[in-house]
Design a protein around this motif. Structure first.
Motif, short mmCIF file in Angstrom:
data_model
loop_
_atom_site.label_atom_id
_atom_site.label_comp_id
_atom_site.label_asym_id
_atom_site.label_seq_id
_atom_site.Cartn_x
_atom_site.Cartn_y
_atom_site.Cartn_z
N ALA A 265 0.84 -1.21 0.00
CA ALA A 265 0.00 0.00 0.00
C ALA A 265 0.88 1.25 0.00
O ALA A 265 0.61 2.21 -0.73
N ARG A 266 1.94 1.21 0.80
CA ARG A 266 2.82 2.39 0.88
C ARG A 266 3.42 2.67 -0.50
O ARG A 266 3.45 3.82 -0.96
N ILE A 267 3.84 1.62 -1.18
CA ILE A 267 4.46 1.81 -2.50
C ILE A 267 3.45 2.30 -3.53
O ILE A 267 3.73 3.18 -4.33
N VAL A 268 2.25 1.74 -3.46
CA VAL A 268 1.21 2.16 -4.41
C VAL A 268 0.93 3.66 -4.21
O VAL A 268 0.86 4.44 -5.17
N ARG A 269 0.83 4.09 -2.96
CA ARG A 269 0.55 5.52 -2.68
C ARG A 269 1.71 6.41 -3.11
O ARG A 269 1.51 7.49 -3.66
N GLU A 270 2.94 5.93 -2.84
CA GLU A 270 4.11 6.77 -3.15
C GLU A 270 4.35 6.91 -4.65
O GLU A 270 4.83 7.94 -5.10
N HIS A 271 4.01 5.86 -5.40
CA HIS A 271 4.43 5.84 -6.80
C HIS A 271 3.29 5.96 -7.80
O HIS A 271 3.52 5.80 -9.00
N SER A 272 2.08 6.18 -7.33
CA SER A 272 0.97 6.29 -8.29
C SER A 272 -0.25 6.95 -7.64
O SER A 272 -0.27 7.16 -6.43
N ASP A 273 -1.23 7.20 -8.49
CA ASP A 273 -2.53 7.67 -7.97
C ASP A 273 -3.52 6.51 -7.96
O ASP A 273 -4.72 6.71 -7.74
N ALA A 274 -3.02 5.31 -8.23
CA ALA A 274 -3.93 4.16 -8.34
C ALA A 274 -4.58 3.85 -7.00
O ALA A 274 -4.00 4.08 -5.93
N LEU A 275 -5.80 3.32 -7.07
CA LEU A 275 -6.46 2.84 -5.85
C LEU A 275 -5.94 1.44 -5.56
O LEU A 275 -5.61 0.69 -6.48
N PHE A 276 -5.91 1.08 -4.29
CA PHE A 276 -5.42 -0.25 -3.92
C PHE A 276 -6.60 -1.06 -3.36
O PHE A 276 -7.22 -0.66 -2.37
N ILE A 277 -6.89 -2.16 -4.04
CA ILE A 277 -8.04 -3.01 -3.67
C ILE A 277 -7.51 -4.34 -3.13
O ILE A 277 -6.66 -4.96 -3.76
N VAL A 278 -8.04 -4.78 -2.00
CA VAL A 278 -7.51 -5.99 -1.38
C VAL A 278 -8.62 -7.01 -1.13
O VAL A 278 -9.70 -6.67 -0.61
N ASP A 279 -8.33 -8.24 -1.50
CA ASP A 279 -9.20 -9.38 -1.18
C ASP A 279 -8.78 -9.88 0.21
O ASP A 279 -7.68 -10.40 0.39
N ALA A 280 -9.68 -9.68 1.16
CA ALA A 280 -9.39 -10.10 2.54
C ALA A 280 -10.36 -11.21 2.96
O ALA A 280 -10.72 -11.32 4.13
#
Ligand code: PLP
Length: 381
Positions: free
Chosen positions: A153-168
């Protein structure tokens, strides 16, 4: 063996506590009734701490797969690029859902039994700067791997504007999920695993950024359109006839979970995992995933001196203990033990003892008692 006695030790559905079973037989209520409003307004705030969010939580009638589909169709548009970090059968499932919904799904395949390397995600985001969302599985039920969601999640936020979706689906309720603190935008789960309720509820949480997306996305959807659920929730109700008995069940399961206390629930799952792994190691039966990435809710075992099928059949025949087969391309190579939800250290000692007897029948080299002793030592602390 008693004819109707069996012990379900698969990674979902999981056993149901007696009080949850009883809750389901409460008299039916109308979904436009005041008692439904009370049920819904009691459920949602008690679900939020399990997701680690102050965002929105929605409950739909459907299986975990519906929760995955609901997440993707509410925060991405058709034809958006979506990067899937695929670590097993359920990562593949999510990828196929996105394809089925017309997304430009890109699959990054990781060897089954391994976890996602966050550094790979940094590289992939550089290669695909246009991705609208990144998708990962928290606990990959097909391999028993827990992926490092906070780091990704940290990397997704730092390197993009993409949303992060998680299967929990097989993690939520058994291990911490901290959407807001980690920076996860959408989380999808189901009722039938660590939430110790029957199958049939799809639960989706959206953080702030995902809620904004939900309102601006033009993707076609109707039953899964979370804008309708949001509107109803404002009046503590639901847009369509809900799975009323399952909501009764979840309500009681949440009562049990919160009265045990989340830190205790998570610690119990870790102990069950550690007991299981210690026993198999002591017996010399290989595990698929390494300790560092082992899921607290499911363990995949890869025996070499007998087939997984022979072991599963033996424990079932002799003791009524039910373990799960593998899935997908490793279906015949492993068997899986679910240790989540309404299960405790006592259940672990029971299934390990049964496993040991069955393994001894198949492999005379097994040192009877070595596994259960290792597990007892973990339980002793
Ligand atoms: C990680 C994961 N994702 C998705 C699913 C799909 O859920 P369902 O079978 O309830 O549709 C499962 C079910 O086992 C799962 O373990």
């Amino acid at each position: 063996m008693l004819k109707d006695q069996f012990f379900l030790r698969i990674p979902g559905p999981t056993p149901i506590p007696p009080s949850v079973e009883r809750a389901m037989s409460r008299p039916m209520i109308g979904h436009r009734d005041q008692s439904m409003d009370e049920l819904i307004s009691g459920l949602i705030p008690r679900l939020k701490p399990l997701f680690g969010t102050r965002g929105a939580v929605y409950v739909l009638a459907g299986s975990g797969t519906l929760a995955l589909e609901t997440a993707i169709v509410n925060v991405t548009n058709a034809e958006d690029a979506v990067l899937h970090l695929v670590t097993g059968a359920f990562g593949e499932r999510f990828y196929r859902i996105a394809l089925g919904q017309g997304r430009r799904a890109i699959a990054h395949h990781i060897e089954w039994g391994q976890a996602i390397d966050p550094d790979d995600v940094r590289r992939l985001l550089r290669e695909h700067p246009d991705v609208r969302a990144v998708v990962a599985t928290h606990s990959e039920t097909s391999t028993g791997v827990l992926n490092p969601i906070a780091d990704i999640a940290r990397i997704v936020r730092e390197h993009s504007d993409a949303l992060f979706i998680v299967d929990a689906v097989s993690s939520l309720g058994g291990t911490p999920v901290e959407m807001d603190a980690w920076g996860v935008d959408a989380v999808a789960t189901g009722s039938q695993k660590a939430l110790m309720s029957p199958p049939g509820l799809a639960i989706v949480a959206l953080g702030e950024r995902a809620q904004k997306a939900r309102d601006h996305i033009a993707a076609p959807r109707f039953y899964t359109d979370l804008r309708q659920y949001e509107k109803s929730l404002a009046e503590s109700t639901v847009p369509f006839t809900p799975a009323v008995n399952l909501l009764f069940a979840l309500d009681q399961a949440l009562e049990l979970i919160h009265s045990e206390g989340l830190p205790n629930v998570f610690a119990r799952h870790l102990r069950m995992r550690d007991m299981t792994r210690a026993a198999l190691k002591a017996l010399g039966i290989p595990l698929l995933a390494d300790d560092e990435v082992a899921s607290p809710t499911v363990t995949a075992i890869k025996p070499t001196r007998f087939t997984p099928k022979a072991l599963r059949e033996a424990v079932r025949r002799e003791f009524g203990v039910v373990f799960a087969a593998g899935q997908g391309k490793i279906a015949n190579d492993i068997f899986r033990i679910g240790h989540m939800g309404y299960m405790s250290e006592a259940d672990v000692l029971q299934y390990l003892a049964a496993l040991e007897v069955a393994a001894k029948r198949l492999d005379p080299e097994i040192s009877l008692g070595a596994g259960i002793r290792a597990a007892m030592e973990v339980a002793l602390g």
